[in-house]
Design a protein around this motif. Structure first.
Motif, PDB file in Angstrom:
ATOM      1  N   VAL A 104      -4.336  33.507 -24.098  1.00  0.00           N
ATOM      2  CA  VAL A 104      -5.353  34.415 -23.643  1.00  0.00           C
ATOM      3  C   VAL A 104      -6.669  33.788 -23.926  1.00  0.00           C
ATOM      4  CG1 VAL A 104      -6.565  36.653 -23.500  1.00  0.00           C
ATOM      5  CG2 VAL A 104      -3.928  36.454 -23.379  1.00  0.00           C
ATOM      6  N   ARG A 105      -6.692  33.366 -25.301  1.00  0.00           N
ATOM      7  CA  ARG A 105      -8.082  32.905 -26.177  1.00  0.00           C
ATOM      8  C   ARG A 105      -8.399  31.660 -25.310  1.00  0.00           C
ATOM      9  NH1 ARG A 105     -10.717  33.603 -30.683  1.00  0.00           N
ATOM     10  NH2 ARG A 105      -9.123  35.127 -31.391  1.00  0.00           N
ATOM     11  N   GLU A 106      -7.432  30.622 -24.925  1.00  0.00           N
ATOM     12  CA  GLU A 106      -7.386  29.296 -24.309  1.00  0.00           C
ATOM     13  C   GLU A 106      -7.939  29.495 -23.035  1.00  0.00           C
ATOM     14  OE1 GLU A 106      -4.848  25.574 -24.366  1.00  0.00           O
ATOM     15  OE2 GLU A 106      -4.000  27.246 -22.466  1.00  0.00           O
ATOM     16  N   ARG A 107      -7.334  30.589 -22.260  1.00  0.00           N
ATOM     17  CA  ARG A 107      -7.692  30.860 -20.921  1.00  0.00           C
ATOM     18  C   ARG A 107      -9.119  31.410 -20.749  1.00  0.00           C
ATOM     19  NH1 ARG A 107      -4.393  35.261 -18.850  1.00  0.00           N
ATOM     20  NH2 ARG A 107      -2.720  33.500 -19.395  1.00  0.00           N
ATOM     21  N   MET A 108      -9.580  32.327 -21.748  1.00  0.00           N
ATOM     22  CA  MET A 108     -11.032  32.595 -21.663  1.00  0.00           C
ATOM     23  C   MET A 108     -12.171  31.510 -21.686  1.00  0.00           C
ATOM     24  SD  MET A 108     -10.906  35.871 -21.262  1.00  0.00           S
ATOM     25  CE  MET A 108      -9.166  35.653 -20.475  1.00  0.00           C
ATOM     26  N   GLU A 109     -11.661  30.474 -22.876  1.00  0.00           N
ATOM     27  CA  GLU A 109     -12.501  29.423 -22.837  1.00  0.00           C
ATOM     28  C   GLU A 109     -12.458  28.443 -21.481  1.00  0.00           C
ATOM     29  OE1 GLU A 109     -14.949  28.500 -25.005  1.00  0.00           O
ATOM     30  OE2 GLU A 109     -14.150  30.705 -25.799  1.00  0.00           O
ATOM     31  N   LEU A 110     -11.341  28.313 -20.926  1.00  0.00           N
ATOM     32  CA  LEU A 110     -11.090  27.640 -19.951  1.00  0.00           C
ATOM     33  C   LEU A 110     -11.854  28.136 -18.569  1.00  0.00           C
ATOM     34  CD1 LEU A 110      -7.469  26.720 -19.956  1.00  0.00           C
ATOM     35  CD2 LEU A 110      -9.343  24.983 -20.064  1.00  0.00           C
ATOM     36  N   ALA A 111     -11.941  29.419 -18.606  1.00  0.00           N
ATOM     37  CA  ALA A 111     -12.624  30.222 -17.585  1.00  0.00           C
ATOM     38  C   ALA A 111     -14.090  30.139 -17.739  1.00  0.00           C
ATOM     39  CB  ALA A 111     -12.272  31.428 -17.250  1.00  0.00           C
ATOM     40  N   THR A 113     -15.624  27.645 -19.169  1.00  0.00           N
ATOM     41  CA  THR A 113     -15.932  26.060 -18.973  1.00  0.00           C
ATOM     42  C   THR A 113     -15.934  25.559 -17.484  1.00  0.00           C
ATOM     43  OG1 THR A 113     -14.283  25.242 -19.986  1.00  0.00           O
ATOM     44  CG2 THR A 113     -16.010  25.770 -21.287  1.00  0.00           C
ATOM     45  N   LYS A 114     -14.765  25.836 -16.968  1.00  0.00           N
ATOM     46  CA  LYS A 114     -14.234  25.502 -15.766  1.00  0.00           C
ATOM     47  C   LYS A 114     -14.418  26.263 -14.639  1.00  0.00           C
ATOM     48  CE  LYS A 114     -11.314  22.030 -17.586  1.00  0.00           C
ATOM     49  NZ  LYS A 114     -10.088  21.103 -17.629  1.00  0.00           N
ATOM     50  N   GLY A 115     -14.202  27.611 -14.851  1.00  0.00           N
ATOM     51  CA  GLY A 115     -14.530  28.672 -13.573  1.00  0.00           C
ATOM     52  C   GLY A 115     -13.255  29.186 -13.048  1.00  0.00           C
ATOM     53  N   LYS A 116     -12.184  28.278 -13.137  1.00  0.00           N
ATOM     54  CA  LYS A 116     -10.981  28.331 -12.548  1.00  0.00           C
ATOM     55  C   LYS A 116     -10.066  27.052 -12.785  1.00  0.00           C
ATOM     56  CE  LYS A 116     -12.099  26.530  -7.801  1.00  0.00           C
ATOM     57  NZ  LYS A 116     -12.235  26.961  -6.366  1.00  0.00           N
ATOM     58  N   GLY A 117      -8.926  27.370 -12.548  1.00  0.00           N
ATOM     59  CA  GLY A 117      -7.730  26.394 -12.878  1.00  0.00           C
ATOM     60  C   GLY A 117      -6.331  27.038 -13.103  1.00  0.00           C
ATOM     61  N   TRP A 118      -5.520  26.024 -13.828  1.00  0.00           N
ATOM     62  CA  TRP A 118      -4.206  26.372 -14.171  1.00  0.00           C
ATOM     63  C   TRP A 118      -4.081  26.056 -15.745  1.00  0.00           C
ATOM     64  CZ3 TRP A 118      -0.624  28.087 -11.157  1.00  0.00           C
ATOM     65  CH2 TRP A 118      -0.732  28.054  -9.482  1.00  0.00           C
ATOM     66  N   GLN A 119      -3.205  26.748 -16.334  1.00  0.00           N
ATOM     67  CA  GLN A 119      -2.965  26.948 -17.634  1.00  0.00           C
ATOM     68  C   GLN A 119      -1.514  26.946 -17.796  1.00  0.00           C
ATOM     69  OE1 GLN A 119      -3.762  30.629 -19.532  1.00  0.00           O
ATOM     70  NE2 GLN A 119      -3.854  29.724 -21.578  1.00  0.00           N
ATOM     71  N   ASP A 120      -0.874  26.249 -18.945  1.00  0.00           N
ATOM     72  CA  ASP A 120       0.744  26.459 -18.988  1.00  0.00           C
ATOM     73  C   ASP A 120       0.933  26.931 -20.254  1.00  0.00           C
ATOM     74  OD1 ASP A 120       1.382  25.067 -16.841  1.00  0.00           O
ATOM     75  OD2 ASP A 120       1.161  23.042 -17.765  1.00  0.00           O
ATOM     76  N   TYR A 121       2.014  27.647 -20.430  1.00  0.00           N
ATOM     77  CA  TYR A 121       2.421  28.351 -21.685  1.00  0.00           C
ATOM     78  C   TYR A 121       3.680  29.106 -21.519  1.00  0.00           C
ATOM     79  CZ  TYR A 121       0.670  32.601 -19.481  1.00  0.00           C
ATOM     80  OH  TYR A 121       0.491  33.771 -18.520  1.00  0.00           O
ATOM     81  N   LYS A 122       4.249  29.506 -22.262  1.00  0.00           N
ATOM     82  CA  LYS A 122       5.693  30.382 -22.289  1.00  0.00           C
ATOM     83  C   LYS A 122       5.462  31.881 -22.167  1.00  0.00           C
ATOM     84  CE  LYS A 122       8.268  26.590 -24.185  1.00  0.00           C
ATOM     85  NZ  LYS A 122       8.956  26.128 -25.485  1.00  0.00           N
ATOM     86  N   GLU A 139      -9.127  32.336 -12.124  1.00  0.00           N
ATOM     87  CA  GLU A 139     -10.136  32.380 -11.234  1.00  0.00           C
ATOM     88  C   GLU A 139     -11.433  33.323 -11.940  1.00  0.00           C
ATOM     89  OE1 GLU A 139     -11.622  31.818  -6.875  1.00  0.00           O
ATOM     90  OE2 GLU A 139      -9.676  31.247  -7.317  1.00  0.00           O
ATOM     91  N   LYS A 140     -12.404  32.835 -12.322  1.00  0.00           N
ATOM     92  CA  LYS A 140     -13.430  33.732 -12.842  1.00  0.00           C
ATOM     93  C   LYS A 140     -14.223  34.162 -11.728  1.00  0.00           C
ATOM     94  CE  LYS A 140     -17.664  33.536 -15.739  1.00  0.00           C
ATOM     95  NZ  LYS A 140     -18.800  33.905 -14.919  1.00  0.00           N
ATOM     96  N   TYR A 141     -14.445  35.677 -11.758  1.00  0.00           N
ATOM     97  CA  TYR A 141     -15.164  36.201 -10.514  1.00  0.00           C
ATOM     98  C   TYR A 141     -16.142  37.169 -11.143  1.00  0.00           C
ATOM     99  CZ  TYR A 141     -16.502  39.086  -6.630  1.00  0.00           C
ATOM    100  OH  TYR A 141     -17.228  39.842  -5.592  1.00  0.00           O
ATOM    101  N   GLU A 142     -17.543  36.967 -11.032  1.00  0.00           N
ATOM    102  CA  GLU A 142     -18.436  37.549 -11.698  1.00  0.00           C
ATOM    103  C   GLU A 142     -18.168  37.646 -13.234  1.00  0.00           C
ATOM    104  OE1 GLU A 142     -18.294  41.330  -9.547  1.00  0.00           O
ATOM    105  OE2 GLU A 142     -19.688  40.411  -7.927  1.00  0.00           O
ATOM    106  N   ASP A 143     -18.028  38.816 -13.757  1.00  0.00           N
ATOM    107  CA  ASP A 143     -17.820  38.859 -15.261  1.00  0.00           C
ATOM    108  C   ASP A 143     -16.067  38.963 -15.755  1.00  0.00           C
ATOM    109  OD1 ASP A 143     -17.540  41.589 -14.235  1.00  0.00           O
ATOM    110  OD2 ASP A 143     -18.638  42.287 -15.802  1.00  0.00           O
ATOM    111  N   ILE A 144     -15.129  38.942 -14.679  1.00  0.00           N
ATOM    112  CA  ILE A 144     -13.829  39.108 -14.966  1.00  0.00           C
ATOM    113  C   ILE A 144     -13.136  37.692 -14.785  1.00  0.00           C
ATOM    114  CG2 ILE A 144     -13.839  41.564 -14.723  1.00  0.00           C
ATOM    115  CD1 ILE A 144     -12.958  41.212 -11.647  1.00  0.00           C
TER     116      ILE A 144
END
Length: 152
Positions: A104-111, A113-122, A139-144
């Motif tokens: 989740v922490r990684e996804r927050m950073e990706l969102a 910096t990148k706004g949208k994309g794919w992330q892999d985990y288990k 996908e980041k939309y407004e503040d979510i």
């Protein structure tokens, strides 16, 4: 010989049908992206409160086979979860996958910096109840951040 050929053809038709049925039990990457975009369209049309209620409804419009939506604020707090009501409203920032990855922490950073994309985990597949490889589209939309993942 003709009877044998018919049996072989019938067997192949059965196997192909079973194979395509097994594949259809899982959501695809394009379907996950489309579901995220459907959530954004719903927020625009009917607002967050109604959309989040629909996401939280396990039989609702944002649940399809093993595809479901999660929504987080930019600090990792879950605002809606389409597979696990216990996650709703929880701070998930320090949630780890089976390998200890702070996904989740990684996804927050990706969102951020990148706004949208794919992330892999288990993660546990809500259909199979097994820990599986997962790819999450976000996908980041407004503040979510709106998320929908596929199990591999």
């Amino acid at each position: 010989m003709l009877k044998f050929a018919r049996i072989v053809v019938a067997g192949l038709v059965f196997l192909l049908g079973a194979s395509s049925h097994a594949q259809s039990a899982h959501g695809t990457a394009p379907e996950a992206v489309a579901m995220v975009q459907k959530v954004i369209a719903s927020i625009k049309a009917v607002g967050r409160e109604k959309t989040f209620a629909d996401v939280n409804n396990l039989q609702g419009p944002f649940r399809d086979r093993d595809l479901y939506i999660t929504v987080n604020d930019m600090n990792g707090k879950n605002l809606a979860h389409g597979a696990n009501a216990k996650m709703q409203g929880k701070d998930l920032l320090d949630l780890k996958d089976a390998d200890g990855k702070l996904f989740v922490r990684e996804r927050m950073e990706l969102a951020k910096t990148k706004g949208k994309g794919w992330q892999d985990y288990k993660f546990v597949n809500p259909v199979s109840k097994q820990i599986e490889q997962k790819s999450m589209y976000f996908e980041k939309y407004e503040d979510i951040i709106i998320n929908c993942g596929i199990y591999k």
